[in-house]
Design a protein around this motif. Structure first.
Motif, short mmCIF file in Angstrom:
data_model
loop_
_atom_site.label_atom_id
_atom_site.label_comp_id
_atom_site.label_asym_id
_atom_site.label_seq_id
_atom_site.Cartn_x
_atom_site.Cartn_y
_atom_site.Cartn_z
N CYS A 8 0.84 -1.21 0.00
CA CYS A 8 0.00 0.00 0.00
C CYS A 8 0.87 1.26 0.00
CB CYS A 8 -0.94 0.01 1.21
SG CYS A 8 -2.26 -1.21 1.13
N VAL A 9 1.96 1.23 0.76
CA VAL A 9 2.87 2.38 0.80
C VAL A 9 3.54 2.56 -0.56
CG1 VAL A 9 5.00 3.29 1.82
CG2 VAL A 9 3.21 2.34 3.30
N ARG A 10 3.95 1.48 -1.19
CA ARG A 10 4.55 1.57 -2.54
C ARG A 10 3.58 2.26 -3.51
NH1 ARG A 10 6.55 -3.85 -1.65
NH2 ARG A 10 8.81 -3.78 -1.59
N GLU A 11 2.34 1.83 -3.50
CA GLU A 11 1.33 2.43 -4.38
C GLU A 11 1.11 3.90 -4.02
OE1 GLU A 11 -1.13 2.95 -7.46
OE2 GLU A 11 0.10 1.18 -7.11
N ALA A 12 1.09 4.20 -2.72
CA ALA A 12 0.90 5.58 -2.27
C ALA A 12 2.05 6.47 -2.72
CB ALA A 12 0.76 5.62 -0.74
N GLY A 87 6.83 17.00 5.72
CA GLY A 87 5.79 16.45 6.58
C GLY A 87 4.51 16.20 5.81
N GLU A 88 4.16 17.13 4.92
CA GLU A 88 2.92 16.98 4.15
C GLU A 88 3.04 15.84 3.14
OE1 GLU A 88 -0.86 17.17 3.19
OE2 GLU A 88 0.09 18.14 4.89
N ILE A 89 4.18 15.66 2.52
CA ILE A 89 4.37 14.53 1.60
C ILE A 89 4.20 13.21 2.36
CG2 ILE A 89 6.06 13.28 0.18
CD1 ILE A 89 7.16 16.09 -0.63
N THR A 90 4.81 13.12 3.53
CA THR A 90 4.68 11.91 4.35
C THR A 90 3.23 11.71 4.76
OG1 THR A 90 6.92 12.32 5.16
CG2 THR A 90 5.61 10.67 6.35
N ASN A 91 2.57 12.78 5.15
CA ASN A 91 1.16 12.71 5.55
C ASN A 91 0.29 12.20 4.39
OD1 ASN A 91 -0.77 13.16 7.64
ND2 ASN A 91 -1.48 14.96 6.52
N MET A 92 0.56 12.67 3.18
CA MET A 92 -0.22 12.22 2.02
C MET A 92 0.03 10.74 1.73
SD MET A 92 -0.22 15.41 -0.64
CE MET A 92 1.48 15.91 -0.47
N ILE A 93 1.28 10.30 1.86
CA ILE A 93 1.60 8.89 1.63
C ILE A 93 0.87 8.02 2.64
CG2 ILE A 93 3.46 7.15 1.77
CD1 ILE A 93 5.32 9.37 0.56
N VAL A 94 0.96 8.38 3.92
CA VAL A 94 0.33 7.56 4.96
C VAL A 94 -1.20 7.67 4.87
CG1 VAL A 94 0.19 7.10 7.44
CG2 VAL A 94 2.38 7.72 6.41
N GLY A 95 -1.71 8.84 4.51
CA GLY A 95 -3.16 8.99 4.33
C GLY A 95 -3.66 8.11 3.19
N ASN A 96 -2.90 8.03 2.12
CA ASN A 96 -3.25 7.16 1.00
C ASN A 96 -3.22 5.70 1.44
OD1 ASN A 96 -2.71 5.44 -1.43
ND2 ASN A 96 -2.88 7.41 -2.49
N MET A 97 -2.19 5.32 2.19
CA MET A 97 -2.10 3.96 2.72
C MET A 97 -3.29 3.66 3.61
SD MET A 97 -0.42 2.13 5.87
CE MET A 97 -0.91 3.52 6.73
N LYS A 98 -3.67 4.61 4.45
CA LYS A 98 -4.82 4.44 5.35
C LYS A 98 -6.09 4.20 4.55
CE LYS A 98 -7.51 6.84 8.84
NZ LYS A 98 -8.67 7.55 8.53
N GLU A 140 20.01 11.68 -9.60
CA GLU A 140 21.04 11.41 -8.60
C GLU A 140 20.54 11.63 -7.17
OE1 GLU A 140 23.97 9.94 -9.34
OE2 GLU A 140 23.07 9.86 -11.32
N ASN A 141 19.25 11.77 -7.00
CA ASN A 141 18.66 12.02 -5.68
C ASN A 141 18.04 10.75 -5.14
OD1 ASN A 141 19.05 14.95 -5.68
ND2 ASN A 141 17.64 14.89 -7.40
N PHE A 142 18.23 10.53 -3.84
CA PHE A 142 17.74 9.31 -3.20
C PHE A 142 16.75 9.64 -2.09
CE2 PHE A 142 21.56 8.11 -5.30
CZ PHE A 142 21.34 6.81 -5.73
N LEU A 143 15.81 8.73 -1.92
CA LEU A 143 14.73 8.88 -0.96
C LEU A 143 14.55 7.54 -0.27
CD1 LEU A 143 12.36 11.01 -0.42
CD2 LEU A 143 11.04 9.54 -1.94
N SER A 144 14.33 7.56 1.03
CA SER A 144 14.15 6.32 1.78
C SER A 144 12.84 6.38 2.56
CB SER A 144 15.32 6.14 2.75
OG SER A 144 15.09 5.03 3.58
N LEU A 145 12.12 5.28 2.57
CA LEU A 145 10.93 5.14 3.41
C LEU A 145 11.12 3.90 4.28
CD1 LEU A 145 9.43 6.30 0.53
CD2 LEU A 145 7.62 6.24 2.22
N GLU A 146 10.74 4.01 5.54
CA GLU A 146 10.73 2.86 6.41
C GLU A 146 9.32 2.72 6.96
OE1 GLU A 146 13.94 1.73 8.96
OE2 GLU A 146 15.17 3.37 8.14
N VAL A 147 8.80 1.51 6.90
CA VAL A 147 7.48 1.20 7.40
C VAL A 147 7.67 0.30 8.62
CG1 VAL A 147 5.24 0.18 6.87
CG2 VAL A 147 6.57 1.28 5.04
N LEU A 148 7.15 0.74 9.75
CA LEU A 148 7.27 -0.03 10.98
C LEU A 148 5.87 -0.38 11.49
CD1 LEU A 148 9.87 2.32 12.70
CD2 LEU A 148 10.36 0.24 11.45
N LEU A 149 5.66 -1.66 11.83
CA LEU A 149 4.37 -2.10 12.34
C LEU A 149 4.54 -2.80 13.66
CD1 LEU A 149 2.49 -3.68 9.30
CD2 LEU A 149 2.18 -1.42 10.28
#
Length: 152
Positions: A8-12, A87-98, A140-149
């Motif tokens: 879900c996070v990948r899709e978000a 913060g808003e980008i993260t919020n949109m990703i997690v909101g989409n996952m939700k 050349e830009n990198f981005l990391s996401l960690e999902v913890l449950l």
């Protein structure tokens, strides 16, 4: 459950980055860090599903994302604006996952985004048993996401 949430996070990520910052990201196995200051934002969630998602990018890339999202030029941005955008980008990703998880009858509430900055950021978990890491790049830009449950 971690695999389902990670998917879900990948899709978000795909949806948020293509619509909000008009940017395609390529999934990569390895994250390349150059010792630059990083900005990490997090949004937690609790309910039938409890955890947190962290989004981390080098400060110059975070500024690029902020400009793409807001239309601001570099000289118009300060740290507060960049922090808010991350913060808003993260919020949109997690909101989409939700939303995706709610469609599967898994409900949760979100926290407000939190931001940290530093050159050597590491996420250590004490309460979360399931962890998934997603790495992306754009040029050349990198981005990391960690999902913890946390297990129910």
């Amino acid at each position: 459950m971690i695999d389902e949430v990670t998917n879900c996070v990948r899709e978000a990520v795909k949806q948020v980055f293509s619509t909000m910052v008009q940017m395609d990201l390529e999934a990569v196995d390895c994250l390349r860090l150059n010792g630059e200051e990083r900005i990490a934002s997090s949004v937690g969630f609790a309910g039938n599903l409890t955890g947190v998602v962290y989004l981390s990018a080098a400060e110059p890339f975070a500024r690029q994302l902020t400009g793409a999202m807001t239309g601001l030029e570099e000289e118009e941005m300060d740290d507060v604006i960049v922090n808010d955008a991350m913060g808003e980008i993260t919020n949109m990703i997690v909101g989409n996952m939700k939303s995706q998880m709610s469609a599967k009858s898994v409900e949760c509430s979100l926290t407000v985004p939190s931001i940290v900055r530093g050159t050597h950021l590491e996420i250590e978990t004490l309460r979360f048993q399931n962890r998934s890491k997603l790495n992306y790049r754009n040029e050349e830009n990198f981005l990391s996401l960690e999902v913890l449950l946390k297990e129910a």
